[in-house]
Design a protein around this motif. Structure first.
Motif, mmCIF file in Angstrom:
data_model
loop_
_atom_site.group_PDB
_atom_site.id
_atom_site.type_symbol
_atom_site.label_atom_id
_atom_site.label_comp_id
_atom_site.label_asym_id
_atom_site.label_seq_id
_atom_site.Cartn_x
_atom_site.Cartn_y
_atom_site.Cartn_z
ATOM 1 N N ASN A 89 2.688 7.944 -6.617
ATOM 2 C CA ASN A 89 2.033 9.055 -6.968
ATOM 3 C C ASN A 89 1.379 8.935 -8.442
ATOM 4 N N SER A 90 1.212 7.717 -8.788
ATOM 5 C CA SER A 90 0.445 7.305 -9.992
ATOM 6 C C SER A 90 -0.587 6.311 -9.920
ATOM 7 N N LEU A 122 0.948 -1.358 0.014
ATOM 8 C CA LEU A 122 0.004 0.159 -0.050
ATOM 9 C C LEU A 122 0.790 1.305 -0.088
ATOM 10 N N ILE A 123 1.835 1.135 0.980
ATOM 11 C CA ILE A 123 2.897 2.425 0.834
ATOM 12 C C ILE A 123 3.510 2.643 -0.299
ATOM 13 N N ALA A 124 3.972 1.650 -0.917
ATOM 14 C CA ALA A 124 4.477 1.855 -2.279
ATOM 15 C C ALA A 124 3.800 2.165 -3.584
ATOM 16 N N THR A 143 4.512 -0.798 -10.497
ATOM 17 C CA THR A 143 4.539 0.165 -11.745
ATOM 18 C C THR A 143 5.824 1.046 -11.871
ATOM 19 N N GLU A 144 5.845 1.995 -11.070
ATOM 20 C CA GLU A 144 6.727 2.873 -11.130
ATOM 21 C C GLU A 144 8.357 2.575 -10.517
ATOM 22 N N HIS A 145 8.433 1.392 -9.749
ATOM 23 C CA HIS A 145 9.587 0.957 -9.304
ATOM 24 C C HIS A 145 10.478 0.464 -10.353
ATOM 25 N N SER A 146 11.770 0.606 -10.068
ATOM 26 C CA SER A 146 12.629 0.099 -11.110
ATOM 27 C C SER A 146 14.102 -0.349 -10.268
ATOM 28 N N ALA A 147 15.143 -0.963 -10.821
ATOM 29 C CA ALA A 147 16.292 -1.486 -10.430
ATOM 30 C C ALA A 147 16.326 -2.156 -8.849
#
Length: 205
Positions: A95-96, A88-90, A184-188
């Motif tokens: 903000n997407s 939930l926090i992630a 979706t917005e997380h990477s690496a």
């Protein structure tokens, strides 16, 4: 697109997970401009920590548990429930809309099937009269619980598939309409944390 299939890396694809993790570790971490950067990093960390904490009460052999805790089964249920907060926090911190809706769907599914899993575990508790994992295992010396409790095992298995987001319960991912759900917005490296948490939970369950 003409890369080696996941069953070709190492013997029968055993090195694919390590290859994927290494690829993600050397990538650049991109933080969306309007994201809450502290919570954006904290979400995956919380998810991974609670996924690894679950291993604390699992006995690997006689006297081979990190903690032979008397309330081990209750601890397992509690720790797996707290994992929802990381998702939930992630999703919210990114903000997407895609990530936020993905995290809500994932949280709804995890909370729903948590009831199914804990109900199946409670039946084992009623039979053994103990929450200690080692005691539950020793109780099965004559016959494994899976034989008399096979219908309960089917229920547990369905709940386990839903808890670990495996098909046909892979709704949080929902690639057709949500891109990649809460991540979706997380990477690496921070995506690797989700990756490790997910597969750690699959093995744990």
């Amino acid at each position: 697109q003409r890369r080696l299939g996941p069953n070709k890396v190492g013997y029968l694809g055993t090195l694919q997970a390590f290859a994927d993790a290494l690829k993600l570790i050397v990538k650049e971490t991109i933080i969306p401009a309007h994201a809450n950067s502290v919570l954006f990093f904290l979400g995956p960390i919380i998810t991974l920590i609670f996924a690894l904490l679950g291993w604390g009460v699992i006995p690997f052999g006689p006297g081979l548990a990190i903690s032979d805790y008397n309330l081990g089964l209750l601890y397992s249920i509690a720790i797996s429930s707290l994992r929802v907060y990381g998702l939930l926090i992630a999703g919210w911190a990114a903000n997407s809309k895609y990530a936020f809706v993905g995290s809500l769907r994932s949280a709804a599914q995890l909370v729903s099937y948590e009831l199914v899993l804990s109900s199946a575990m409670l039946i084992v508790l009623f039979i053994t009269g103990s929450l200690n994992m080692t005691t539950i295992i020793e109780y099965q010396q004559a016959v494994w619980f899976i034989i008399p409790l096979f219908p309960v095992f089917i229920i547990f298995f369905i709940g386990a598939l839903a808890e670990t987001n495996r098909a046909p319960f892979d709704l949080p991912e929902a690639e057709s309409e949500l891109v990649a759900g809460f991540m979706t917005e997380h990477s690496a490296v921070i995506f690797v944390f989700f990756f490790l948490a997910e597969y750690s939970n699959i093995i744990l369950i």
